[in-house]
Enzyme design. Structure first.
Site, mmCIF file in Angstrom:
data_model
loop_
_atom_site.group_PDB
_atom_site.id
_atom_site.type_symbol
_atom_site.label_atom_id
_atom_site.label_comp_id
_atom_site.label_asym_id
_atom_site.label_seq_id
_atom_site.Cartn_x
_atom_site.Cartn_y
_atom_site.Cartn_z
ATOM 1 N N GLY A 49 13.385 16.338 53.359
ATOM 2 C CA GLY A 49 13.166 15.207 52.461
ATOM 3 C C GLY A 49 13.643 13.924 53.106
ATOM 4 C CD GLN A 54 17.510 9.696 53.691
ATOM 5 O OE1 GLN A 54 16.565 10.204 53.099
ATOM 6 N NE2 GLN A 54 18.321 10.402 54.467
ATOM 7 C CB CYS A 94 22.046 13.962 53.937
ATOM 8 S SG CYS A 94 21.276 12.355 53.670
ATOM 9 C CG LEU A 95 17.096 13.978 57.769
ATOM 10 C CD1 LEU A 95 15.641 13.533 57.838
ATOM 11 C CD2 LEU A 95 17.413 14.945 58.902
ATOM 12 C CG HIS A 136 19.642 15.099 48.775
ATOM 13 N ND1 HIS A 136 20.783 15.635 49.337
ATOM 14 C CD2 HIS A 136 19.238 14.120 49.630
ATOM 15 C CE1 HIS A 136 21.050 14.996 50.474
ATOM 16 N NE2 HIS A 136 20.119 14.077 50.675
ATOM 17 C CD GLU A 137 15.477 13.331 50.035
ATOM 18 O OE1 GLU A 137 15.774 12.181 50.399
ATOM 19 O OE2 GLU A 137 15.873 14.352 50.648
ATOM 20 C CG HIS A 140 18.974 9.285 49.777
ATOM 21 N ND1 HIS A 140 20.051 8.874 50.531
ATOM 22 C CD2 HIS A 140 18.696 10.545 50.190
ATOM 23 C CE1 HIS A 140 20.405 9.847 51.358
ATOM 24 N NE2 HIS A 140 19.598 10.884 51.173
HETATM 25 NI NI NI Z 1 19.638 12.706 52.177
#
Ligand code: NI
Length: 172
Positions: A49, A54, A94-95, A136-137, A140
């Site tokens: 995701g 991000q 998470c990226l 989660h997204e 963000h």
């Molecule tokens: Ni993330």
């Protein structure tokens, strides 16, 4: 297509609250290009995701594909959760917080409404890892990270670990 740079914790830009997308703007080819670039960036990372926040675009959209074979790319524009049920604990990463994983408790089943990449509304009932990923997204988009669910002490350890890893990467 192009890979996009991903902001990393504790970059303050990750704390920005994203604004809704005007649906008419989805017809803009540059928006469609952005979705493609986000998928490419996410698949290459690799991740399941990626929220616009991000990549330093503070509008409410995100891309997700939780399949191993990259066969179910989903775009969510202006997502809203309209129902929740139960609880699950999942070890998240998470990226924007590379190589850190921690258990987070979230809703087990959710109903999410959004626009697709062409502005068509859809509703999905999801559970399991896809439900985790959507929540989660969406965090963000509100400037929230999964490390916010950890204790302040653990979060500080994560920050130090990432700072050290970056220093080592720069020295190499
Ligand atoms: Ni993330």
């Amino acid at each position: 297509m192009a890979q996009l740079p991903i902001l990393e914790f504790p970059d303050p830009r990750l704390r920005t609250k994203a604004v809704p997308v005007e649906a008419a703007r989805l017809a803009d080819p540059s928006f469609q290009q952005l979705f493609d670039d986000m998928f490419e960036t996410m698949y290459e990372a690799p991740g399941i995701g990626l929220a616009a926040s991000q990549i330093d675009v503070h509008q409410r959209f995100m891309v997700i594909d939780v399949t191993e074979d990259k066969i179910r790319p989903l775009v969510f524009v202006n997502p809203e959760i309209t129902a929740r049920q139960g609880e699950q604990v999942y070890q998240e990463g998470c990226l924007s917080v590379p190589n850190i994983f921690a258990d987070v408790t979230r809703s087990d089943m959710i109903t999410v409404q959004a626009l697709d990449r062409h502005g068509q509304p859809f509703t999905l009932e999801v559970d399991g890892v896809l439900a985790v990923c959507v929540q989660h997204e969406m965090d963000h988009l509100d400037g929230k990270l999964f490390v916010d669910y950890l204790s302040p002490l653990k979060r500080e350890m994560v920050r130090k670990k990432l700072a050290k890893a970056r220093k080592q990467a720069n020295a190499a």
